[in-house]
Every structure is written in structure tokens, then in C-alpha cells.
Design a protein around this motif. Structure first.
Motif, PDB file in Angstrom:
ATOM      1  N   CYS A  94       0.838  -1.193   0.000  1.00 31.68           N
ATOM      2  CA  CYS A  94       0.000   0.000   0.000  1.00 31.68           C
ATOM      3  C   CYS A  94       0.874   1.244   0.000  1.00 31.68           C
ATOM      4  CB  CYS A  94      -0.900   0.044   1.231  1.00 31.68           C
ATOM      5  SG  CYS A  94      -2.313  -1.042   1.150  1.00 31.68           S
ATOM      6  N   SER A  95       0.508   2.168  -0.823  1.00 33.85           N
ATOM      7  CA  SER A  95       1.184   3.463  -0.881  1.00 33.85           C
ATOM      8  C   SER A  95       0.118   4.545  -0.935  1.00 33.85           C
ATOM      9  CB  SER A  95       2.077   3.558  -2.122  1.00 33.85           C
ATOM     10  OG  SER A  95       3.063   2.555  -2.129  1.00 33.85           O
ATOM     11  N   GLY A  96       0.519   5.735  -0.567  1.00 39.78           N
ATOM     12  CA  GLY A  96      -0.480   6.795  -0.553  1.00 39.78           C
ATOM     13  C   GLY A  96       0.125   8.165  -0.730  1.00 39.78           C
ATOM     14  N   TRP A  97      -0.763   9.100  -0.977  1.00 37.94           N
ATOM     15  CA  TRP A  97      -0.399  10.511  -1.048  1.00 37.94           C
ATOM     16  C   TRP A  97      -1.189  11.268   0.011  1.00 37.94           C
ATOM     17  CZ3 TRP A  97       3.467  12.553  -3.881  1.00 37.94           C
ATOM     18  CH2 TRP A  97       3.968  11.801  -4.955  1.00 37.94           C
ATOM     19  N   PHE A  98      -0.504  12.131   0.710  1.00 36.35           N
ATOM     20  CA  PHE A  98      -1.107  12.986   1.728  1.00 36.35           C
ATOM     21  C   PHE A  98      -0.733  14.430   1.420  1.00 36.35           C
ATOM     22  CE2 PHE A  98      -2.509   9.983   5.040  1.00 36.35           C
ATOM     23  CZ  PHE A  98      -1.998   8.812   4.511  1.00 36.35           C
ATOM     24  N   ARG A  99      -1.446  15.347   2.032  1.00 40.79           N
ATOM     25  CA  ARG A  99      -1.106  16.757   1.854  1.00 40.79           C
ATOM     26  C   ARG A  99      -1.371  17.528   3.136  1.00 40.79           C
ATOM     27  NH1 ARG A  99      -5.897  18.606  -2.410  1.00 40.79           N
ATOM     28  NH2 ARG A  99      -7.661  18.516  -0.931  1.00 40.79           N
TER      29      ARG A  99
END
Length: 126
Positions: free
Chosen positions: A33-38
Motif C-alpha cells: 500500500c502506498s499513498g499521497w497525503f497533503r
């Protein structure tokens, strides 16, 4: 040690597009699992998009239909294609890797991810 490095941020006008990239140092984590956050100014960390080991995807409501997360395992690279950008998308964007192959119930929570990049700034002007 898993290292992640983002690139592709910049300044665009309202309605513009950008593609963020994130290289992962270890191949095995490219398949998890990988993700993008801001994180915008004076705001908390917000989950934007996530992809699991089978390339299933999940998105925050604020970006559905505008952003697309993908990965190229051969290049150990995670992407975030952003379109129809709005000033409220202005933030530092971080990629993250998880020790889990499949989504946990809180798949857009920072607590589900253990490795983080340094971030890349996205600025959208009106």
C-alpha cells in the motif's frame, strides 16, 4: 531503510494539471500500500489517495474525479496525476509507504503508513 523521494510539484493556475512522482528505494515496498497525503497552511495532514498491492485505489472525496493514483513497479515509482486543480489544493504533498499489502479500515489515515518522503510543494493560484 525505505526511502521515498517526491518530485513534480510546482505552481499552476486554477484549472491546471500536475503529475507528482515518488520513487521508493526498496522494490518490495513498491508492491505494498502506498499513498499521497497533503498539508496546507494552518491545516492538518490529509489523506488524498491510496493504492494497494493489487492496484486497487481509494480517494478522498475532495479529489475524486480529479486526481488519479498509479504506480509503475518496474520503476519503483508512485504517481499522482492531478487535474482541474483548485486553489484549495495548495499544500505540501507527501508520499507514504505502508507495511501492509492491502488496505486497512483507515486506509487514508497517516497511522496506516510507516515511511514518508520529504514532500513537494503544490501551489494553485486563482
Amino acid at each position: 531503510v525505505v526511502r521515498l523521494a517526491e518530485s513534480g510539484g510546482g505552481s499552476v493556475q486554477d484549472g491546471g494539471s500536475l503529475r507528482l512522482s515518488c520513487t521508493v528505494s526498496e522494490y518490495s515496498y513498491a508492491s505494498y500500500c502506498s499513498g499521497w497525503f497533503r498539508q496546507g497552511a494552518h491545516k492538518g495532514l490529509e489523506g488524498v489517495a491510496a493504492i494497494d498491492g493489487d492496484s486497487k485505489t481509494r480517494y478522498a472525496d475532495a479529489v475524486k474525479g480529479r486526481f488519479a493514483i498509479s504506480r509503475d513497479n518496474a520503476k519503483n515509482t508512485l504517481y499522482l496525476q492531478m487535474a482541474s486543480l483548485k486553489p484549495e489544493d495548495t499544500a505540501m504533498y507527501y508520499c507514504a509507504a505502508s507495511p501492509f499489502r492491502y488496505f486497512t479500515p483507515d486506509y487514508l489515515s497517516s497511522s496506516s503508513f510507516g515511511y514518508w518522503g520529504q514532500g513537494t510543494q503544490v501551489t494553485v493560484s486563482s
